[in-house]
Design a protein around this motif. Structure first.
Motif, PDB file in Angstrom:
ATOM      1  N   PRO A 107      -0.962  -6.401  -6.698  1.00 58.14           N
ATOM      2  CA  PRO A 107      -1.060  -5.306  -5.734  1.00 58.14           C
ATOM      3  C   PRO A 107      -1.872  -5.721  -4.516  1.00 58.14           C
ATOM      4  CG  PRO A 107      -2.560  -4.947  -7.551  1.00 58.14           C
ATOM      5  CD  PRO A 107      -1.800  -6.209  -7.850  1.00 58.14           C
ATOM      6  N   ASP A 108      -1.528  -5.157  -3.392  1.00 59.68           N
ATOM      7  CA  ASP A 108      -2.325  -5.342  -2.183  1.00 59.68           C
ATOM      8  C   ASP A 108      -3.674  -4.668  -2.417  1.00 59.68           C
ATOM      9  OD1 ASP A 108      -3.065  -4.181   0.774  1.00 59.68           O
ATOM     10  OD2 ASP A 108      -2.058  -6.137   0.855  1.00 59.68           O
ATOM     11  N   ILE A 109      -4.694  -5.111  -1.716  1.00 61.56           N
ATOM     12  CA  ILE A 109      -6.039  -4.569  -1.954  1.00 61.56           C
ATOM     13  C   ILE A 109      -6.121  -3.093  -1.571  1.00 61.56           C
ATOM     14  CG2 ILE A 109      -7.043  -5.173   0.276  1.00 61.56           C
ATOM     15  CD1 ILE A 109      -9.511  -6.130  -1.428  1.00 61.56           C
ATOM     16  N   ALA A 110      -5.250  -2.620  -0.669  1.00 61.30           N
ATOM     17  CA  ALA A 110      -5.273  -1.220  -0.243  1.00 61.30           C
ATOM     18  C   ALA A 110      -4.289  -0.354  -1.030  1.00 61.30           C
ATOM     19  CB  ALA A 110      -4.956  -1.138   1.247  1.00 61.30           C
ATOM     20  N   PRO A 127       0.802  -1.241   0.000  1.00 58.79           N
ATOM     21  CA  PRO A 127       0.000   0.000   0.000  1.00 58.79           C
ATOM     22  C   PRO A 127       0.830   1.283   0.000  1.00 58.79           C
ATOM     23  CG  PRO A 127      -0.923  -1.558   1.553  1.00 58.79           C
ATOM     24  CD  PRO A 127       0.376  -2.147   1.068  1.00 58.79           C
ATOM     25  N   ASN A 128       2.055   1.250   0.535  1.00 56.63           N
ATOM     26  CA  ASN A 128       2.885   2.456   0.560  1.00 56.63           C
ATOM     27  C   ASN A 128       3.715   2.602  -0.713  1.00 56.63           C
ATOM     28  OD1 ASN A 128       4.675   0.388   0.951  1.00 56.63           O
ATOM     29  ND2 ASN A 128       5.564   1.189   2.834  1.00 56.63           N
ATOM     30  N   VAL A 158      -1.959  -9.402 -14.679  1.00 57.89           N
ATOM     31  CA  VAL A 158      -2.499  -8.727 -13.500  1.00 57.89           C
ATOM     32  C   VAL A 158      -3.760  -9.475 -13.088  1.00 57.89           C
ATOM     33  CG1 VAL A 158      -3.316  -6.558 -12.525  1.00 57.89           C
ATOM     34  CG2 VAL A 158      -1.612  -6.525 -14.347  1.00 57.89           C
ATOM     35  N   PRO A 159      -3.673 -10.340 -12.065  1.00 56.19           N
ATOM     36  CA  PRO A 159      -4.858 -11.105 -11.660  1.00 56.19           C
ATOM     37  C   PRO A 159      -5.889 -10.223 -10.962  1.00 56.19           C
ATOM     38  CG  PRO A 159      -3.032 -11.556 -10.186  1.00 56.19           C
ATOM     39  CD  PRO A 159      -2.503 -10.667 -11.267  1.00 56.19           C
ATOM     40  N   THR A 160      -7.138 -10.636 -11.067  1.00 55.70           N
ATOM     41  CA  THR A 160      -8.201  -9.929 -10.367  1.00 55.70           C
ATOM     42  C   THR A 160      -8.146 -10.275  -8.887  1.00 55.70           C
ATOM     43  OG1 THR A 160      -9.776 -11.726 -10.689  1.00 55.70           O
ATOM     44  CG2 THR A 160      -9.674 -10.035 -12.411  1.00 55.70           C
ATOM     45  N   GLN A 161      -8.863  -9.510  -8.071  1.00 55.02           N
ATOM     46  CA  GLN A 161      -8.887  -9.785  -6.637  1.00 55.02           C
ATOM     47  C   GLN A 161      -9.515 -11.153  -6.359  1.00 55.02           C
ATOM     48  OE1 GLN A 161      -7.540  -8.311  -3.994  1.00 55.02           O
ATOM     49  NE2 GLN A 161      -6.593  -6.883  -5.414  1.00 55.02           N
TER      50      GLN A 161
END
Length: 145
Positions: free
Chosen positions: A102-105, A66-67, A134-137
């Motif tokens: 990517p992280d969800i946040a 997230p950062n 890029v996979p979906t959540q």
């Protein structure tokens, strides 16, 4: 002497409106082509006593925190270090998948930055574009957890 003139009716004759609507429906039904939906065409594989051996393909996982911090194959890395890290791996196997997770946040801009960096493969002397995934959540939740 006063003459009585016929005043026009304030009503709109709608008695034939239903007939016109019915005729339009019939016209469109007759002129429309109806297609029969076909099923899926596929061939079932034949029974094979000796199935081919499929080797597992190792991929490169780029995790985005997230950062904005990047972790590539469990190692922290800066954005401009990703392609030099990938270059020897991609020279051995140009079709090696690179998964951006990517992280969800994580803000969307960090994923776009990584994606844009990976799209600059020509600047680093690579012969083929990088196979980016890029996979979906939903896929991340299904396969990673």
């Amino acid at each position: 002497m006063r003459l009585d003139r016929d005043r026009p009716d304030d009503e709109i004759p709608t008695s034939s409106m239903a007939d016109i609507a019915f005729l339009l429906i019939v016209f469109f039904m007759v002129t429309t082509t109806f297609t029969a939906t076909r099923g899926l065409d596929f061939a079932l594989p034949e029974d094979d006593d000796d199935p081919p051996v499929v080797e597992k393909e190792e991929s490169v996982l780029v995790e985005i925190m997230p950062n904005g911090e990047l972790i590539v194959d469990q190692d922290p890395m800066l954005l401009h270090e990703i392609i030099p890290y990938l270059k020897p791996k991609l020279e051995r196997n140009p079709k090696k998948p690179v998964i951006i997770r990517p992280d969800i946040a994580t803000p969307y801009k960090f994923m776009v930055q990584v994606y844009d960096e990976l799209r600059q493969w020509e600047d680093y002397g690579l012969e083929q574009p990088i196979n980016i995934s890029v996979p979906t959540q939903r896929e991340i939740q299904s396969f990673w957890y």
